[in-house]
Design an enzyme around this catalytic site. Structure first.
Site, short mmCIF file in Angstrom:
data_model
loop_
_atom_site.label_atom_id
_atom_site.label_comp_id
_atom_site.label_asym_id
_atom_site.label_seq_id
_atom_site.Cartn_x
_atom_site.Cartn_y
_atom_site.Cartn_z
N HIS A 1 59.69 50.04 82.43
CA HIS A 1 60.48 49.10 81.65
C HIS A 1 59.65 47.85 81.31
O HIS A 1 59.58 47.42 80.15
CB HIS A 1 61.74 48.70 82.43
CG HIS A 1 62.53 47.60 81.79
ND1 HIS A 1 63.64 47.83 81.02
CD2 HIS A 1 62.37 46.25 81.80
CE1 HIS A 1 64.12 46.69 80.58
NE2 HIS A 1 63.36 45.69 81.05
N GLU A 2 59.00 47.29 82.33
CA GLU A 2 58.24 46.05 82.11
C GLU A 2 57.10 46.26 81.11
O GLU A 2 56.80 45.38 80.30
CB GLU A 2 57.69 45.51 83.43
CG GLU A 2 58.76 45.07 84.42
CD GLU A 2 59.77 44.10 83.85
OE1 GLU A 2 59.41 43.30 82.96
OE2 GLU A 2 60.94 44.16 84.27
N HIS B 1 57.94 45.60 77.63
CA HIS B 1 57.80 44.19 77.23
C HIS B 1 56.33 43.85 76.98
O HIS B 1 56.00 43.13 76.04
CB HIS B 1 58.33 43.27 78.33
CG HIS B 1 59.81 43.35 78.53
ND1 HIS B 1 60.71 43.24 77.50
CD2 HIS B 1 60.53 43.54 79.66
CE1 HIS B 1 61.94 43.35 78.00
NE2 HIS B 1 61.86 43.53 79.31
N HIS C 1 64.71 43.68 74.93
CA HIS C 1 65.74 44.53 75.54
C HIS C 1 66.56 45.27 74.50
O HIS C 1 66.87 44.73 73.44
CB HIS C 1 66.67 43.69 76.42
CG HIS C 1 66.06 43.35 77.73
ND1 HIS C 1 66.30 42.18 78.41
CD2 HIS C 1 65.18 44.04 78.50
CE1 HIS C 1 65.61 42.16 79.53
NE2 HIS C 1 64.92 43.29 79.60
#
Lengths: 369, 80
Positions: free
Chosen positions: A119-120, A123, A129
């Protein structure tokens, strides 16, 4: 999906990363493995590559920190915020920080490092998101199967909007989150649950309460973390306040949000199916006569809940006793003395007393679309 | 059931902190108050509820509080 405001992106395709320090929660090779796999999630669907370096400054630096670590976004101790990452750019840009106050794992226990890192890194690559509950870039942590991190189509669309398609001649695709008002919606299973209805599709449930006009869509794992995805059939036995979920030749029993101990169990040993029955297509339980019906291929079986045995004379052909619904069904649920059979995008409202189909509906007729 | 939603002081602070961190709620002069339908807090709450597919009420109902208490990524949901 959403890209980070200003659309920051890496101008090169071959990126480097470094692991600046290691969490004591895991062996070093487990951390290395989690991080490598987390990058692979993204390199599999984009033209990007990721190479670990141990000398020089990497594009994406990975660190574990406690509390305030002097980047204006202090961590908050156990739970709450798990990690954060910075948008593409020089210096701190792209870097991913993990809260060392969390317990990092390589399995289903909180919190799986691979899942959070994947997930990170979204970014780190310029994604913001997503509001898609099924997307990896959804901000909340929901995780059960350590071997089943799959980008959703929403994530793939997002990363490819920034970096273009994968170099792979066969373009990768991912699962989509079911939309209640999609007219092509099909279901794996449907059941009642304490006066509500639950519709199952892949990793998701759609929940329809009589007190709410809209369906709630969420992950099955949110309610029942130990249930598998892809439930094939389900029914409620209201007398015992349990719901049974079927997948393959196994089934689980739940009461409310609790999966009862001792499951999964075998459908062969518990219900007496012959070993030729490999899976249940659809099932419902009649609360008035204590009979549970199982639909398998073009036949159906009837189980007596009170005597705890299969009724004699079964299986029977579906077409003989449920004419008009076709020879095979995906799901069935009972409601107000009618049965609702689901087959592809069709739903048949069936009246058992007269043994006839009284209405042909779309599968999503329950959602007030 | 209570006719009017009353939230605990602890939850009130949690909502305030959550919106500041993830929804760019400006801290100066903005506090979570009752009956202020047009307050920045209500607007941010509505934005948060819409993002997560919750019922958009502008009020910190149970579902909203539950969502806010879930473990999550520290990157804001709206850009700063």
């Amino acid at each position: 999906f959403a890209v980070t405001e200003g659309n920051p992106k890496w101008e090169k395709k071959d990126l480097t990363y470094s692991i600046e320090n290691y969490t004591p929660d895991l062996a070093r090779e487990d951390v290395d493995n989690a991080i490598r796999k987390a990058f692979k999630v993204w390199s599999d669907v984009s033209p990007l590559t990721f190479t670990k370096i141990s000398e020089g400054e990497a594009d994406i630096k990975i660190s574990f920190y406690y509390g305030d670590h002097r980047d204006n976004s202090p961590f908050d101790g156990p739970n709450g915020i798990l990690a954060h990452a910075f948008q593409p750019g020089p210096g701190i840009g792209g870097d991913a920080h993990f809260d060392e106050d969390e317990k990092w794992t390589k399995d289903h226990r909180n919190y799986n490092l691979y899942r959070v890192a994947a997930h990170e890194f979204g970014h780190s690559l310029g994604l913001s998101h997503s509001s898609d509950i099924g997307a990896l870039m959804y901000p909340s942590y929901a995780f059960s199967d350590p071997n089943d991190i799959q980008l959703s189509q929403d994530d793939i669309d997002g990363i490819q909007a920034i970096y273009g398609p994968s170099d792979n001649p066969i373009q990768p695709t991912g699962p989509t989150t079911p939309q209640a008002c999609n007219r092509k919606l099909t279901f794996d299973a449907v059941t009642t649950l304490r006066g509500e209805k639950m519709f199952f599709k892949d990793r998701f449930y759609l929940r329809k309460s009589p007190y709410d006009s809209e369906a709630e869509v969420n992950l099955i794992s949110l309610f029942w973390p130990s249930l598998p995805s892809g439930i094939e059939a389900a029914h409620e036995v209201t007398e015992h306040d349990i719901v049974r979920f079927f997948k393959g030749d196994k089934y689980w029993a739940t009461r409310g949000q609790d999966v009862l101990p001792g499951y999964p169990r075998s459908i062969h040993r518990s219900f007496g199916f012959p070993t030729t029955v490999k899976k249940i297509d659809a099932t419902f339980s009649d609360e008035y006569d204590g009979k549970t019906y199982f639909f398998v291929g073009n036949k159906y079986w009837r189980y007596n809940e009170r005597r705890r045995s299969m009724d004699a004379g079964y299986p029977k052909l579906i077409t003989n006793d449920f004419p008009g619904i076709g020879s095979k069904v995906d799901a069935v649920v009972s409601d107000n003395e009618f049965l609702y059979f689901f087959s592809g995008t069709r739903q048949y409202k069936f009246e058992p007393q007269t043994k006839r189909v009284v209405a042909l509906l779309k599968t999503n007729s329950w959602f007030n679309c | 059931f209570p006719a009017h939603l009353e939230i605990k002081e602890q939850d009130r602070e949690m909502v305030q902190n959550y919106l500041e961190k993830f929804y760019d709620l400006k801290t100066v002069g903005v506090k979570l108050t009752k009956n202020k339908d047009s307050s920045p807090v209500v607007e941010k709450l509505k934005k948060m509820q819409g993002f997560f597919g919750l019922k958009v009420t502008g009020k910190p109902d149970n579902e909203t509080l539950t969502m806010m208490k879930q473990p999550r990524c520290g990157v804001p949901d709206v850009s700063r």
